[in-house]
Design a protein around this motif. Structure first.
Motif, mmCIF file in Angstrom:
data_model
loop_
_atom_site.group_PDB
_atom_site.id
_atom_site.type_symbol
_atom_site.label_atom_id
_atom_site.label_comp_id
_atom_site.label_asym_id
_atom_site.label_seq_id
_atom_site.Cartn_x
_atom_site.Cartn_y
_atom_site.Cartn_z
ATOM 1 N N GLY A 1 0.807 -1.214 0.000
ATOM 2 C CA GLY A 1 0.000 0.000 0.000
ATOM 3 C C GLY A 1 0.841 1.265 0.000
ATOM 4 O O GLY A 1 0.526 2.242 -0.677
ATOM 5 N N GLN A 2 1.942 1.280 0.782
ATOM 6 C CA GLN A 2 2.798 2.460 0.812
ATOM 7 C C GLN A 2 3.520 2.641 -0.516
ATOM 8 O O GLN A 2 3.757 3.775 -0.947
ATOM 9 N N LEU A 3 3.866 1.546 -1.188
ATOM 10 C CA LEU A 3 4.506 1.663 -2.502
ATOM 11 C C LEU A 3 3.549 2.281 -3.518
ATOM 12 O O LEU A 3 3.966 3.115 -4.330
ATOM 13 N N THR A 4 2.278 1.884 -3.469
ATOM 14 C CA THR A 4 1.311 2.489 -4.391
ATOM 15 C C THR A 4 1.077 3.962 -4.066
ATOM 16 O O THR A 4 0.831 4.771 -4.967
ATOM 17 N N ASP A 5 1.165 4.324 -2.773
ATOM 18 C CA ASP A 5 1.021 5.731 -2.403
ATOM 19 C C ASP A 5 2.186 6.567 -2.923
ATOM 20 O O ASP A 5 2.025 7.774 -3.157
ATOM 21 N N PHE A 6 3.363 5.943 -3.094
ATOM 22 C CA PHE A 6 4.525 6.651 -3.618
ATOM 23 C C PHE A 6 4.551 6.653 -5.139
ATOM 24 O O PHE A 6 5.580 6.990 -5.737
ATOM 25 N N GLY A 7 3.463 6.245 -5.796
ATOM 26 C CA GLY A 7 3.399 6.302 -7.253
ATOM 27 C C GLY A 7 3.971 5.097 -7.949
ATOM 28 O O GLY A 7 4.427 5.206 -9.090
ATOM 29 N N SER B 1 7.584 -7.639 -9.127
ATOM 30 C CA SER B 1 8.312 -6.467 -9.596
ATOM 31 C C SER B 1 7.550 -5.214 -9.194
ATOM 32 O O SER B 1 6.334 -5.246 -8.983
ATOM 33 N N VAL B 2 8.295 -4.114 -9.086
ATOM 34 C CA VAL B 2 7.741 -2.808 -8.739
ATOM 35 C C VAL B 2 8.107 -1.855 -9.865
ATOM 36 O O VAL B 2 9.273 -1.772 -10.270
ATOM 37 N N GLN B 3 7.117 -1.112 -10.351
ATOM 38 C CA GLN B 3 7.300 -0.248 -11.510
ATOM 39 C C GLN B 3 6.844 1.162 -11.179
ATOM 40 O O GLN B 3 5.849 1.350 -10.462
ATOM 41 N N ASP B 4 7.605 2.148 -11.659
ATOM 42 C CA ASP B 4 7.200 3.542 -11.520
ATOM 43 C C ASP B 4 5.987 3.783 -12.414
ATOM 44 O O ASP B 4 6.033 3.560 -13.626
ATOM 45 N N ARG B 5 4.879 4.238 -11.821
ATOM 46 C CA ARG B 5 3.643 4.382 -12.569
ATOM 47 C C ARG B 5 3.741 5.475 -13.634
ATOM 48 O O ARG B 5 3.108 5.380 -14.682
ATOM 49 N N ARG B 6 4.548 6.517 -13.401
ATOM 50 C CA ARG B 6 4.625 7.636 -14.351
ATOM 51 C C ARG B 6 5.569 7.332 -15.505
ATOM 52 O O ARG B 6 5.266 7.570 -16.663
ATOM 53 N N THR B 7 6.738 6.784 -15.195
ATOM 54 C CA THR B 7 7.748 6.565 -16.232
ATOM 55 C C THR B 7 7.814 5.134 -16.716
ATOM 56 O O THR B 7 8.548 4.843 -17.653
ATOM 57 N N HIS B 8 7.088 4.214 -16.060
ATOM 58 C CA HIS B 8 7.109 2.792 -16.398
ATOM 59 C C HIS B 8 8.507 2.185 -16.227
ATOM 60 O O HIS B 8 8.830 1.168 -16.847
ATOM 61 N N THR B 9 9.328 2.803 -15.403
ATOM 62 C CA THR B 9 10.661 2.277 -15.138
ATOM 63 C C THR B 9 10.588 1.208 -14.054
ATOM 64 O O THR B 9 9.892 1.375 -13.051
ATOM 65 N N LEU B 10 11.305 0.111 -14.236
ATOM 66 C CA LEU B 10 11.365 -0.938 -13.233
ATOM 67 C C LEU B 10 12.262 -0.472 -12.085
ATOM 68 O O LEU B 10 13.439 -0.181 -12.279
ATOM 69 N N ALA C 1 11.884 14.331 -7.419
ATOM 70 C CA ALA C 1 12.883 14.860 -8.350
ATOM 71 C C ALA C 1 13.347 13.791 -9.328
ATOM 72 O O ALA C 1 13.537 14.031 -10.518
ATOM 73 N N THR C 2 13.524 12.559 -8.814
ATOM 74 C CA THR C 2 13.966 11.476 -9.679
ATOM 75 C C THR C 2 12.933 11.149 -10.732
ATOM 76 O O THR C 2 13.251 10.864 -11.881
ATOM 77 N N THR C 3 11.653 11.199 -10.346
ATOM 78 C CA THR C 3 10.591 10.892 -11.292
ATOM 79 C C THR C 3 10.536 11.920 -12.411
ATOM 80 O O THR C 3 10.386 11.586 -13.583
ATOM 81 N N ILE C 4 10.689 13.209 -12.062
ATOM 82 C CA ILE C 4 10.663 14.257 -13.085
ATOM 83 C C ILE C 4 11.869 14.135 -14.002
ATOM 84 O O ILE C 4 11.778 14.264 -15.223
ATOM 85 N N ALA C 5 13.050 13.857 -13.403
ATOM 86 C CA ALA C 5 14.246 13.724 -14.219
ATOM 87 C C ALA C 5 14.167 12.508 -15.132
ATOM 88 O O ALA C 5 14.603 12.549 -16.277
ATOM 89 N N SER C 6 13.583 11.412 -14.620
ATOM 90 C CA SER C 6 13.490 10.209 -15.434
ATOM 91 C C SER C 6 12.529 10.389 -16.589
ATOM 92 O O SER C 6 12.738 9.870 -17.683
ATOM 93 N N SER C 7 11.430 11.129 -16.333
ATOM 94 C CA SER C 7 10.457 11.330 -17.403
ATOM 95 C C SER C 7 10.990 12.239 -18.492
ATOM 96 O O SER C 7 10.582 12.123 -19.637
ATOM 97 N N SER C 8 11.903 13.175 -18.152
ATOM 98 C CA SER C 8 12.431 14.088 -19.164
ATOM 99 C C SER C 8 13.687 13.559 -19.841
ATOM 100 O O SER C 8 14.117 14.102 -20.847
ATOM 101 N N ALA C 9 14.295 12.508 -19.263
ATOM 102 C CA ALA C 9 15.525 11.967 -19.854
ATOM 103 C C ALA C 9 15.184 11.149 -21.090
ATOM 104 O O ALA C 9 14.092 10.628 -21.248
ATOM 105 N N SER C 10 16.127 10.989 -21.950
ATOM 106 C CA SER C 10 15.931 10.193 -23.157
ATOM 107 C C SER C 10 16.107 8.719 -22.855
ATOM 108 O O SER C 10 16.707 8.338 -21.857
#
Length: 565
Positions: free
Chosen positions: A462-468, A479-488, A513-522
């Protein structure tokens, strides 16, 4: 009544009273007797009418006798008296006829009540086992029989309520199907409702209590299911408050899916040889249940497992030798292509990176959004550490409220709590939370609680889902995946023991900050040919590999897309 046979059909109640289910029996009996118009006689609402007394017929008058020497005046007086007597007799005859008519009406009502009482007594006796019916057979009316049965077997008292509560706590699905397990749970819930004090069910307070009770029963029902339903159970818990019928519908659909995939364990009784003796009548109990999988016609036993990798029967994909052989060839071919240092640094991938790509492909293939995911290479993401022998593994728990560990040495930036916080285990034991900190060695997870008396390290789904993050539970891994960037951001295996828990070998929860940077990175650029990627990903089929290339998840890919493997 049948004119040919002379017998009257006695429709007994669908539920037969066996001395233990009076509340359920009384409810069915009320509906059944109302349907045949006998509930009023059984419950005493229609009382027995008084037995009518037949009227007495009037006696005809005797004509007067005159002497022979009577004069005319005497004769006239005798004639007048005779006429008066006749008129009085006629009036008594009319009164007798009216009384006789009323008597016939009252006798018809009395006889009808006796017939209804006899039929109700026959239905009641047929709906009760003989050893219990013999207790009230000597009573004159069915109302007295019903009252005797109610006074003797109607549940009452706190001891019975606590006994039913203990039965509810001990209830588990076991080898029962979802429908059978829900029927068992519903029977206990109805008994508990009959023992509780009934409210008005209309005021806001009673409605709130009923809503909380249903939420509690949904949680208890899902928590007592078998381990095969853990992924769907975690999804339902993460959705918050849902109705019992909604949860039952989705769990029933999951059971059908697991049956079709051969992932639902079958009771060992299905593998035994059929005996020559005829089977006994089925009994409803928690230990016995109908087969969870259909038995094919012409044979018995559980169906053979099927492998989706080599499309053969007899084993599952995690035990497929062909897949293992292809993975070994992929590793050897990957190590053989590293002739020059520059080429090796550009195209060599670790086994963990290949596993990430496989899981990302599975996640992107099942996603309904269709957005392309991104994968970071080994230079961006730290090498996932393996669980060392000196440290306790981290278990993914859908029931944990937050991350917690018993080792303060693995936490950094510890901070004390403003107010005391306690967590409760499954058996109700309270454990105090000493402090909170960040897990940085070898994981990267913020806000982890230090619980000294805890016996294992827990990651809260539940806490992992709260963190996106999105938590993906598979048959043999998680496995755990970033919901915004789909990064594992995390992965691990599933234990092969009786508990079947999911462990996380590595986890890096992304910050804002990591999520924003990951989404803007190539997307990471990894060169290689189509055939090389086919071998790296364990001889992945061409259509799914082409899907990865089109999404840009593999960087620059050269070569012909046709495969000859």
């Amino acid at each position: 009544m049948s004119a040919a046979s002379g017998y009257v059909a006695v429709p007994r109640c669908p539920v037969i009273f066996d001395g233990t289910i009076y509340t359920e029996f009384a409810g069915f009996m009320r509906i059944h007797m109302r349907g045949i118009r006998l509930w009023g006689v059984l419950s005493g609402e229609v009382c027995c009418p008084p037995r009518p007394v037949p009227p007495v017929a009037p006696t005809p008058p005797t004509p007067p006798v005159l002497p022979t020497d009577a004069n005319q005046a005497a004769k006239d007086a005798a004639k007048l008296a005779d006429e008066a007597t006749d008129r009085a007799y006629d009036e008594r005859v009319l009164a007798y006829e009216e009384a006789l008519q009323m008597y016939h009406g009252a006798l018809s009502v009395y006889t009808q009540w006796l017939d209804d009482d006899a039929r109700a007594a026959a239905v009641l006796t047929a709906s009760v086992l003989p050893q219990f019916a013999s207790e009230f057979l000597g009573l004159p009316t069915v109302f007295q029989m019903w009252t005797c049965l109610r006074h003797r077997y109607e549940p009452s008292g706190d001891a019975l309520y606590l006994s039913v509560v203990r039965q509810e706590h001990a209830l588990q699905q076991g080898d029962s199907t979802i429908d059978d397990f829900y029927a068992q749970s519903s029977a206990i819930w109805r008994q508990l409702d009959s023992l509780r004090s009934a409210g008005c069910r209309t005021c806001p307070c009673c409605q709130a209590v009923q809503t909380n009770l249903e939420f509690h029963r949904v949680y208890e029902f899902l928590s007592r299911l078998r381990k095969e339903f853990e992924p769907r159970r975690a999804q339902l818990f993460a959705r918050g408050r849902i109705s019992l019928m909604e949860a039952l519908s989705e769990i029933r659909a999951e059971e059908t899916r697991l049956r079709g995939a051969g992932l639902l364990e079958v009771p060992s009784v299905l593998a035994t040889r059929a005996s020559s003796t005829p089977p006994a009548a089925p009994t409803h109990s928690r230990s016995s249940a109908p087969p969870l999988l259909p038995t094919p016609s012409g044979g018995s036993g559980r169906p053979r497992p099927h492998c989706d990798y080599c499309n053969n029967d007899g084993h599952i994909e995690s035990q497929c030798y062909t897949k293992r052989k292809h993975l070994r060839k992929a590793r050897s071919s990957s190590s053989g292509t590293s002739s020059s240092p520059s080429t090796a640094s550009a195209i060599a991938l670790t086994e963990q990176d290949i596993l990430r790509l496989k899981r990302l492909l599975a996640a992107s293939g099942s996603s309904s959004t269709g957005t392309a995911g991104s994968v970071t290479d080994a230079s961006r993401t730290k090498q996932p550490p393996s669980t060392q022998s000196g440290t306790s593994p981290w278990v993914l728990d859908s029931g944990a409220s937050f991350h917690m560990s018993s080792h303060s040495s693995t936490l950094s930036s510890l901070r004390s709590l403003d107010s005391p916080v306690h967590v409760f285990t499954a058996d109700g034991t309270p454990l105090s939370v000493a402090s909170r900190g960040n897990l940085s060695t070898p994981y990267s997870v913020p806000d982890v609680a230090h619980v000294p008396r805890l016996t294992m390290n827990l990651f809260s789904a539940g806490q992992l889902t709260d963190f996106g993050c999105r938590v993906i539970l598979d048959v043999d891994s998680c496995s755990v995946q970033d919901r915004r960037t789909h990064t594992l951001v995390g992965a691990g295996p599933r234990r092969r023991d009786s508990q079947g828990l999911w462990e996380l070998d590595w986890l890096h929860v992304p910050s804002a900050a990591t999520t924003i940077a990951s989404s803007s990175a190539s997307v990471a650029s990894v060169t290689g040919s189509f055939k090389q990627w086919h071998h790296r990903l364990g001889h992945l089929c061409g259509s799914r590999l082409s899907s990865l290339v089109r999404r840009g998840l593999l960087g620059s890919v050269s070569g012909d897309v046709s495969l000859e493997c």
